[in-house]
Design an enzyme around this catalytic site. Structure first.
Site, short mmCIF file in Angstrom:
data_model
loop_
_atom_site.label_atom_id
_atom_site.label_comp_id
_atom_site.label_asym_id
_atom_site.label_seq_id
_atom_site.Cartn_x
_atom_site.Cartn_y
_atom_site.Cartn_z
N ASN A 90 -23.86 -6.76 33.72
CA ASN A 90 -23.24 -5.47 34.06
C ASN A 90 -21.75 -5.57 34.40
O ASN A 90 -21.00 -4.62 34.17
CB ASN A 90 -24.01 -4.87 35.26
CG ASN A 90 -23.28 -3.73 35.90
OD1 ASN A 90 -23.25 -2.62 35.36
ND2 ASN A 90 -22.66 -3.98 37.04
N SER A 142 -21.01 0.62 26.14
CA SER A 142 -20.37 1.90 26.45
C SER A 142 -20.50 2.77 25.21
O SER A 142 -20.81 2.26 24.13
CB SER A 142 -18.90 1.66 26.78
OG SER A 142 -18.23 2.90 26.94
N TYR A 157 -10.88 -3.01 25.75
CA TYR A 157 -12.13 -2.43 26.28
C TYR A 157 -13.04 -2.01 25.11
O TYR A 157 -14.23 -2.35 25.09
CB TYR A 157 -11.82 -1.23 27.18
CG TYR A 157 -13.03 -0.76 27.94
CD1 TYR A 157 -13.48 -1.44 29.06
CD2 TYR A 157 -13.75 0.36 27.53
CE1 TYR A 157 -14.60 -1.03 29.77
CE2 TYR A 157 -14.87 0.79 28.23
CZ TYR A 157 -15.29 0.09 29.35
OH TYR A 157 -16.42 0.50 30.04
N ALA A 158 -12.47 -1.29 24.14
CA ALA A 158 -13.29 -0.82 23.01
C ALA A 158 -13.87 -2.00 22.22
O ALA A 158 -15.06 -2.01 21.88
CB ALA A 158 -12.44 0.06 22.09
N LYS A 161 -16.74 -3.72 24.12
CA LYS A 161 -18.00 -2.96 24.18
C LYS A 161 -18.66 -2.88 22.79
O LYS A 161 -19.88 -2.88 22.67
CB LYS A 161 -17.76 -1.57 24.75
CG LYS A 161 -17.31 -1.58 26.21
CD LYS A 161 -18.30 -2.32 27.10
CE LYS A 161 -17.94 -2.30 28.56
NZ LYS A 161 -18.89 -3.05 29.40
P1 NAD Z 1 -17.24 -0.88 38.95
O1 NAD Z 1 -15.78 -1.14 38.82
O2 NAD Z 1 -17.72 0.08 39.97
O3 NAD Z 1 -18.01 -2.28 39.19
C1 NAD Z 1 -17.74 -3.41 38.43
C2 NAD Z 1 -18.05 -4.65 39.25
O4 NAD Z 1 -17.80 -5.80 38.41
C3 NAD Z 1 -17.16 -4.79 40.50
O5 NAD Z 1 -17.96 -5.02 41.65
C4 NAD Z 1 -16.30 -6.01 40.18
O6 NAD Z 1 -15.97 -6.79 41.33
C5 NAD Z 1 -17.19 -6.78 39.22
N1 NAD Z 1 -16.44 -7.73 38.41
C6 NAD Z 1 -15.25 -7.54 37.77
N2 NAD Z 1 -14.84 -8.67 37.16
C7 NAD Z 1 -15.79 -9.62 37.44
C8 NAD Z 1 -15.95 -10.98 37.11
N3 NAD Z 1 -15.03 -11.64 36.38
N4 NAD Z 1 -17.05 -11.63 37.52
C9 NAD Z 1 -17.98 -10.98 38.27
N5 NAD Z 1 -17.90 -9.70 38.63
C10 NAD Z 1 -16.80 -9.02 38.22
O7 NAD Z 1 -17.71 -0.47 37.49
P2 NAD Z 1 -19.00 0.35 36.97
O8 NAD Z 1 -18.54 1.71 36.61
O9 NAD Z 1 -20.16 0.17 37.86
O10 NAD Z 1 -19.25 -0.39 35.57
C11 NAD Z 1 -20.27 -1.37 35.37
C12 NAD Z 1 -20.38 -1.65 33.89
O11 NAD Z 1 -20.65 -0.44 33.17
C13 NAD Z 1 -19.10 -2.23 33.28
O12 NAD Z 1 -19.46 -3.20 32.30
C14 NAD Z 1 -18.46 -1.02 32.61
O13 NAD Z 1 -17.61 -1.37 31.54
C15 NAD Z 1 -19.70 -0.26 32.13
N6 NAD Z 1 -19.44 1.15 31.87
C16 NAD Z 1 -19.05 1.99 32.89
C17 NAD Z 1 -18.83 3.33 32.60
C18 NAD Z 1 -18.42 4.33 33.67
O14 NAD Z 1 -18.15 5.49 33.35
N7 NAD Z 1 -18.36 3.94 34.93
C19 NAD Z 1 -18.99 3.81 31.28
C20 NAD Z 1 -19.37 2.93 30.28
C21 NAD Z 1 -19.61 1.61 30.59
#
Ligand code: NAD
Length: 252
Positions: A90, A142, A157-158, A161
């Protein structure tokens, strides 16, 4: 009957957003959780809350780009909980540059954290899952990169994913031979800390919401419910599937 009774789950990025919400729901459904993140302070708080609510959780710092960290976490989970049944890949970071403004170092960093990390995670847990005669791996992708490209959107990012789609299919095709199912989740736009700046900008938020048929951002619980389904035996015939959870964003 709890849907993840006696299952052991490793969750990356569990200190925030989707990861923390997945962990709380999975613990309620009977799983023992190995929480991981680079943010140790928040990780500890999530673990304490799960334990306070009667769940089972331990935590370890894991930088998902580090093969050594992955080995340590797998060892800890198998030593403390006896094996691994579920992995949620995640952890992720956003990117904020258009293609022309972007730079190669940032592009590579995003690929490393969002995509290469998932390869490392699958490689690290697969032997333990083979020993348990099965498992479920969920990769966070995503809608961006998988089904839509936003003008001005970040190329790293794109690409990361979109790469998760291919990685999921490739791993799924092979690992199902060991009864390990690999699937991906494709969220639209959600109210998590990753999107806090967008949520706080009233005009930008309203504009973004107008482009979503559901007329709102998603909530982290709506991803956790999808992850729970993929983690549980209820999705036993889903292999290399892409679960879109986006309020209709990609059907218009
Ligand atoms: P968030 O920023 O709330 O949480 C992400 C977590 O990842 C944070 O706790 C951060 O410390 C941790 N992290 C970052 N780099 C790291 C590393 N190198 N090693 C370990 N941990 C690390 O983000 P979120 O919105 O909960 O997103 C979670 C996932 O869902 C991500 O992969 C994101 O790309 C994907 N996503 C999110 C959305 C959205 O709208 N929020 C949409 C599509 C996809």
């Amino acid at each position: 009957m709890k849907r993840l009774k006696n299952k052991v789950a490793i969750i990356t990025g569990a200190a925030s957003g989707f990861g923390a919400t997945d962990a709380k729901l999975f613990a309620k459904e009977g799983a023992k959780i190995m929480l991981t993140d680079i943010n140790e302070e928040n990780l500890k708080q999530v673990a304490e809350q799960i334990i306070q609510d009667g769940g089972t959780a331990i935590y370890a710092t894991l930088n998902v780009t580090s093969p050594d960290d992955w080995q340590k976490v797998v060892k800890k989970a198998t030593t403390e909980f006896g094996g691994i049944d579920i992995l949620i890949n995640n952890a992720g970071i956003a990117g904020y540059s258009s293609f022309l403004e972007s730079d190669y170092d940032t592009f590579k960093k995003i690929l490393d954290v969002n995509l290469n990390s998932q390869y490392l995670g699958i490689k690290a847990v697969a032997p333990a899952m083979i020993e348990r005669k099965g498992g479920s791996i969920i990769n966070m992708s995503s809608t961006v990169g998988a089904t839509v490209a936003l003008p001005g959107g970040d190329p790293g990012y794109a690409t990361s994913k979109g790469g998760v789609r291919a990685l999921t299919m490739q791993a799924a095709a092979e690992l199902i031979g060991h009864n390990i199912r690999v699937n991906s989740i494709h969220p639209g736009i959600f109210r998590t800390p990753m999107n806090q700046a967008l949520v706080d900008n009233v005009d930008a938020y309203q504009q973004a919401v107008q482009g979503i048929p559901a007329k709102r951002f998603g909530e982290a619980e709506e991803i956790a419910n999808a992850a729970l389904f993929l983690a549980s035996d209820e999705s036993s015939y889903m292999v290399g599937s892409e679960l879109v959870v986006d309020g209709g964003l990609t059907i218009i």
